[in-house]
Design a protein around this motif. Structure first.
Motif, short mmCIF file in Angstrom:
data_model
loop_
_atom_site.label_atom_id
_atom_site.label_comp_id
_atom_site.label_asym_id
_atom_site.label_seq_id
_atom_site.Cartn_x
_atom_site.Cartn_y
_atom_site.Cartn_z
N SER A 42 19.68 48.00 -17.62
CA SER A 42 20.28 49.20 -16.99
C SER A 42 21.58 48.94 -16.25
CB SER A 42 19.27 49.80 -16.01
OG SER A 42 19.12 48.95 -14.88
N HIS A 43 21.90 47.70 -15.99
CA HIS A 43 23.07 47.30 -15.20
C HIS A 43 22.89 47.58 -13.71
CE1 HIS A 43 25.89 47.72 -18.95
NE2 HIS A 43 24.76 47.12 -19.23
N VAL A 44 21.68 47.92 -13.28
CA VAL A 44 21.40 48.17 -11.87
C VAL A 44 21.29 46.82 -11.16
CG1 VAL A 44 19.66 49.11 -10.27
CG2 VAL A 44 20.22 50.31 -12.38
N LEU A 85 27.49 44.30 -22.56
CA LEU A 85 26.52 44.96 -23.43
C LEU A 85 26.19 46.34 -22.85
CD1 LEU A 85 24.08 42.03 -24.29
CD2 LEU A 85 26.04 42.85 -25.58
N PRO A 86 26.10 47.34 -23.70
CA PRO A 86 25.84 48.70 -23.20
C PRO A 86 24.39 48.91 -22.77
CG PRO A 86 25.85 48.70 -25.59
CD PRO A 86 26.24 47.32 -25.16
N ILE A 115 19.64 37.15 -20.29
CA ILE A 115 20.24 36.47 -19.16
C ILE A 115 21.76 36.38 -19.28
CG2 ILE A 115 20.34 34.25 -17.95
CD1 ILE A 115 17.18 34.27 -18.72
N ALA A 116 22.25 35.99 -20.43
CA ALA A 116 23.70 35.92 -20.61
C ALA A 116 24.30 37.29 -20.90
CB ALA A 116 24.06 34.95 -21.73
N GLY A 117 23.67 38.04 -21.81
CA GLY A 117 24.23 39.32 -22.23
C GLY A 117 24.09 40.43 -21.21
N TYR A 118 22.91 40.56 -20.60
CA TYR A 118 22.69 41.61 -19.60
C TYR A 118 22.73 41.07 -18.18
CZ TYR A 118 21.84 45.24 -22.99
OH TYR A 118 22.00 46.17 -23.99
N GLN A 119 23.12 39.84 -18.02
CA GLN A 119 23.29 39.21 -16.71
C GLN A 119 22.06 39.29 -15.83
OE1 GLN A 119 27.57 39.25 -15.30
NE2 GLN A 119 27.33 41.37 -16.00
#
Length: 161
Positions: free
Chosen positions: A41-43, A53-54, A124-128
């Motif tokens: 979610s990028h939260v 990544l979206p 972990i890498a793509g969505y941090q």
């Protein structure tokens, strides 16, 4: 001969671990879905607020869960079957024992793909995931579980002297 026993036992351990993880994921499906949605979610990404990544739609989250669960299931059942096969071939010729490693290797390979490829690579890498409060457990765990599977895969690949 000791390597044959150890290869079967270690493969069974990693297979059982994978089977337990996927069983817990399925038993806790609503929470697993919420976790997948949260991690994509990028939260709570304050250190690096821009994520390339979206945010995926619900159907892609479900597809991702199916992929993860399927690979964990393959690692689990394939690992247990591969361990049983190795155990049953412990007194076989070296060529037969080598041929019997097929399912153990497939299972350990799928474990490496799910825990290093999907968790470490995508989550972990793509969505941090590393910067989210709930991300430390999967960050650490997937590294350890993938490492266990990779070490087992390397050990399985060693031929007898």
């Amino acid at each position: 001969m000791i390597d044959r026993y150890l290869k079967a036992a270690i493969t069974a351990c990693v297979g059982l671990m994978a089977l337990l993880y996927v069983s817990h994921n399925i038993a806790n499906y609503p929470q697993a879905f919420e976790f997948f949605a949260y991690t994509t979610s990028h939260v709570d990404q304050e250190a690096y607020p821009v994520t390339l990544l979206p945010v995926p739609p619900t159907f892609l989250i479900i597809i991702g869960m199916i992929l993860v669960f399927s690979l964990e299931f393959l690692a689990g059942l394939g690992g247990l079957y591969g361990a049983w096969k190795l155990w049953s071939l412990r007194a076989a010729t070296p060529a037969d024992f080598e041929a019997g490693k097929k399912w153990a290797k497939i299972a350990m390979g799928s474990a490496v793909v799910v825990w290093w490829g999907l968790f470490q690579g995508v989550a972990i890498a793509g969505y941090q995931l590393w910067q989210m409060p709930l991300g430390q457990g999967p960050f650490d765990g997937s590294w350890v579980y993938g490492g266990m599977a990779m070490m087992t895969l390397i050990y399985l690949g060693q031929k007898e002297g």
